[in-house]
Design an enzyme around this catalytic site. Structure first.
Site, PDB file in Angstrom:
ATOM      1  N   HIS A  88      24.856  -1.153 -42.027  1.00  0.00           N
ATOM      2  CA  HIS A  88      25.326  -1.498 -43.368  1.00  0.00           C
ATOM      3  C   HIS A  88      26.347  -2.638 -43.352  1.00  0.00           C
ATOM      4  O   HIS A  88      26.618  -3.232 -44.392  1.00  0.00           O
ATOM      5  CB  HIS A  88      25.801  -0.267 -44.155  1.00  0.00           C
ATOM      6  CG  HIS A  88      27.141   0.297 -43.785  1.00  0.00           C
ATOM      7  ND1 HIS A  88      27.299   1.408 -42.985  1.00  0.00           N
ATOM      8  CD2 HIS A  88      28.387  -0.063 -44.142  1.00  0.00           C
ATOM      9  CE1 HIS A  88      28.571   1.693 -42.869  1.00  0.00           C
ATOM     10  NE2 HIS A  88      29.265   0.815 -43.566  1.00  0.00           N
ATOM     11  N   ASP A 224      22.754   4.100 -38.025  1.00  0.00           N
ATOM     12  CA  ASP A 224      23.429   3.027 -38.755  1.00  0.00           C
ATOM     13  C   ASP A 224      24.093   2.029 -37.795  1.00  0.00           C
ATOM     14  O   ASP A 224      25.309   1.990 -37.658  1.00  0.00           O
ATOM     15  CB  ASP A 224      24.467   3.643 -39.706  1.00  0.00           C
ATOM     16  CG  ASP A 224      24.939   2.653 -40.753  1.00  0.00           C
ATOM     17  OD1 ASP A 224      24.730   1.444 -40.578  1.00  0.00           O
ATOM     18  OD2 ASP A 224      25.537   3.100 -41.752  1.00  0.00           O
ATOM     19  N   SER A 651      34.081   0.901 -40.712  1.00  0.00           N
ATOM     20  CA  SER A 651      32.641   0.932 -40.479  1.00  0.00           C
ATOM     21  C   SER A 651      32.275   0.068 -39.290  1.00  0.00           C
ATOM     22  O   SER A 651      32.669  -1.101 -39.230  1.00  0.00           O
ATOM     23  CB  SER A 651      31.905   0.396 -41.703  1.00  0.00           C
ATOM     24  OG  SER A 651      31.867   1.359 -42.702  1.00  0.00           O
TER      25      SER A 651
END
Ligand code: ARG
Length: 717
Positions: A88, A224, A651
């Site tokens: 992402h 991810d 992230s």
């Protein structure tokens, strides 16, 4: 020991529950004190503090990078600048490189040779060279009694001049950041590379498996991750994109462990958390629950509904809006879950209790009363003003309108071009810039979708804001367009030079000030800009009082509780958080396990549902169960949970074991603890990590890009 005594000892030991528990805290690496280190070593850390952070030797910090100056985190995992982060975090780039014919978003992308790696426009990777406490330099610089400007202005001035000095001396980029709400200041030296290329990305059925439904949720089965590579000039220094550049030879890179984790194992995360509000008051929580979050949810939901409709119409539109939609969906869900968790976990009551105890402590001495007596009151007053004048609500509407309606933002950006046109400056550079930007902009722009969003935003704006924030444009719409936003929008998209790539190109070929300043989109954008300025100026009227009260509140809390290990709110600077691999119980009668396996991927598989469709090849591999060195007793671990204290910006952060080896990549938090930006909850807050073994299984067995593994350094080898 009797119970009462036990209770007293407990209260003393936990400082009314305020002592940072082992797992709570986003620590500045230079501030890891003996308390932290001892706790970490007791939990399983085998490294010395210098192996984590040092300016004299290569260490972990040299492998941790900020992407896009703190939007996400990544880590370097090879001597050739290979970098791992989240899917992402590369999403916009992957979607941006995708076409209906080469849909890397759906199918994944793998460079099989270095020449196939794809340059990513605009992507930056920054390394931290060092950080340093400069509190005394900043604060001693503001003590000029003759200076009549405000404290904030003086601080800003000193910081500006200090920055210049440090820049000059070091030759690096410098930032100086306030910590603990202006109670201390740190200087950071960075080196930023902007030749960054995409090496590999799994298909969405892996990298975004579970889509928006599973986002912020556990149990999770998302791979991810994506792989990038940093390039430097031949001299190893940052260089503009060029075929002559070479893969970066980093100071340090993380070795990888295939050993896996079990519950209770120590681990830590280093990364760039963006922002938290751990010292928010009960008034702030009220304001968030009543004003900020409902506004955010309303506006994002409205846009999402419209975008979804268009994305379902064609693959081209799905790709054009994929990144915008994912962004909206992510933060809309976050706001919804944050409000829920704040209420459920009674965070308001906790804060109230803390404030009562603070007020009591303040009232016990005249000195304290003098210094801190009005702090809470001041903050309460500011919130009252904010609620009454609705300036911050207007700010959100304006941001969502000016930045969320693409044609307005695009038009707004040409303000500088207008000045150049009016001043008769040379336009070569600016025109080249806009030509380049236009290619990207129009690929992700659809008139109908944008028009519908514009009309919806205008409508919500009128319905929910007082008319002092109405832009002049609304008068024009009522006079010239029968008060119909639709009629206005139709005319705008028919006439504006920004409405299509062709119209814009025609303008760039013959740009005039008259054409630009009279353009309906340009006028509309600037009309909203005027309201935006009004909303900002209104808030500036009390911002200083608020900042000063916040600074004193935090200073007072630190003075009140000298046993507590205070850590500063996240502000996109490098932090370390440590904890352990751990399961949780989200609700009555529900117990979650600490990890998921590939079995769950097959259980969730739903070919009819884009969010849960498992790629065919992956299904075959998983069913065959040939997991090789990535498996563990016939199963393939996919994701696991830790107690780490992270937030957005983290992230892509590496999850590192006690020996300093990479065991996973962090990619999400759990919805039940979505109040975490305001308060860490030790029983509920978890970081969701993708096991490095699942990542490498995908690279090796699914993508057939096993050659990349030759670059890695495996622990124990
Ligand atoms: N919740 C993740 C975060 O904020 C982002 C996940 C992005 N994925 C998505 N489905 N929108 O870090």
């Amino acid at each position: 020991m009797n119970n009462k005594l036990l209770a007293i000892i407990f209260v003393l030991a936990t400082g009314f529950g305020l002592v940072a528990r082992a797992d709570e805290g986003m620590w500045l690496p230079v501030l890891l004190n003996q308390k932290n280190i001892t706790a970490m070593q007791n939990m399983g850390l085998k490294l010395t503090p210098e192996q984590i952070y040092s300016v004299n030797q290569a260490c972990l910090k040299d492998a941790i990078v900020a992407l896009d100056h703190g939007g996400c985190t990544g880590s370097i995992i090879s001597a050739n600048g290979l970098l791992i982060t989240n899917h992402h975090c590369g999403f916009e780039a992957i979607a941006g490189q995708s076409t209906v014919e080469h849909d890397y978003l759906t199918d994944g992308f793998w460079a099989m040779r270095q020449e196939e790696e794809l340059p990513i426009p605009g992507k930056t990777v920054s390394f931290l060279i060092l950080m340093k406490d400069v509190t005394s330099e900043v604060l001693s610089g503001i003590e000029d009694e003759s200076d009549k400007s405000s404290r904030a202005e003086r601080v800003e001035r000193v910081i500006d001049s200090l920055k210049k000095v440090y820049e000059e001396v070091s030759g690096y980029e410098i930032s100086i950041e306030s910590m603990l709400h202006g109670n201390s200041y740190y200087m950071f030296e960075y080196q930023t590379f902007n030749d960054v290329r995409l090496v590999g990305a799994p298909p969405s059925g892996v990298g975004k498996f579970g889509g928006e439904t599973d986002n912020w949720m556990w149990p999770r089965h998302t791979g991810d991750f994506c792989l990038l590579r940093v390039y430097s000039g031949a001299d190893g220094k940052p260089a503009e994109k060029s075929d002559l550049n070479i893969p970066l030879n980093p100071k340090y890179f993380l070795p990888v462990s295939l050993e896996g984790v079990k519950e209770g194992d120590f681990s830590m995360i280093m990364g760039y958390p963006g922002s938290t509000d751990r010292y928010l008051t009960s008034y702030g929580i009220e304001h968030k629950l009543e004003v900020l979050n409902p506004t955010d949810i309303l506006l994002k939901t409205a846009k999402m509904e419209i975008l979804k409709k268009y994305m379902n119409q064609s693959d081209a539109l799905r790709l054009a809006y994929a990144s915008d939609y994912a962004y909206l969906a992510n933060f809309q869900k976050k706001s919804i879950q944050e409000s829920k968790a704040l209420k459920r976990l009674k965070v308001y009551d906790d804060k109230k209790q803390l404030e009562d105890s603070f007020q009591e402590w303040v009232s016990m001495s005249l000195d304290r009363a003098d210094k801190y007596g009005s702090v809470l009151n001041d903050m309460e007053e500011v919130y009252k003003e904010r609620t009454a004048d609705k300036a911050d609500k207007a700010q959100t509407y304006l941001e969502e309108t000016l930045m969320g309606v693409k044609i307005l933002l695009w038009a707004y950006q040409t303000n500088e071009l207008l000045s150049s046109l009016e001043d008769g400056n040379d336009l070569t550079e600016q025109l080249a810039h806009f030509r380049k930007q236009a290619a990207e902009f129009y690929r992700e722009f659809n008139q109908d979708a944008d028009k519908e969003i514009m009309c919806r935003m205008f409508k919500l704006y009128r319905e929910n804001l007082p008319d002092q924030y109405y832009p002049d444009l609304f008068v024009k719409i009522s006079k010239k367009f029968d008060n119909s936003d639709e009629k206005f929008a139709d005319a705008l998209y028919r006439k504006s030079i920004f409405a299509s790539a062709e119209a814009f190109e025609a303008f760039l070929n013959k740009p005039t000030a008259k054409k630009l300043s009279g353009d309906p989109a340009f006028e509309a954008a600037n009309s909203f800009l005027a309201s935006y300025i009004l909303a900002m100026v209104t808030q500036m009227g009390y911002q200083e009082k608020f900042d000063e009260a916040s600074r004193l509140f935090v200073a007072g809390l630190m003075e009140q509780d000298t046993n507590r290990n205070f850590y500063p709110d996240a502000n996109s600077t490098l932090r370390l958080t440590y904890g352990q691999v751990k399961a949780y119980d989200p609700a009555d009668a529900v117990e979650y396990m600490y990890r998921t396996t590939s079995k769950g991927i097959l259980e969730k598989d739903d070919p009819q549902n884009r969010e849960f469709a498992v790629p065919e090849k992956l299904k075959i591999l998983l069913k065959a169960g040939d997991f090789g060195k990535y498996g563990e007793n016939g199963i393939l671990p996919v994701c696991f949970l830790t107690t780490h204290d992270i937030t957005g910006g983290n992230s892509g952060s590496p999850v590192i074991n006690g020996r300093g080896e990479l065991i996973a990549v962090a990619f999400d938090g759990n919805s039940e603890a979505m109040s975490s930006d305001i308060k860490y909850d030790v029983n509920l807050q978890r970081t969701i990590c993708v096991d490095i073994r699942y990542v490498l299984f995908i690279v090796d067995k699914y993508a057939g890009a096993g050659y990349l593994l030759d670059e890695l350094k495996f622990a124990g080898k």
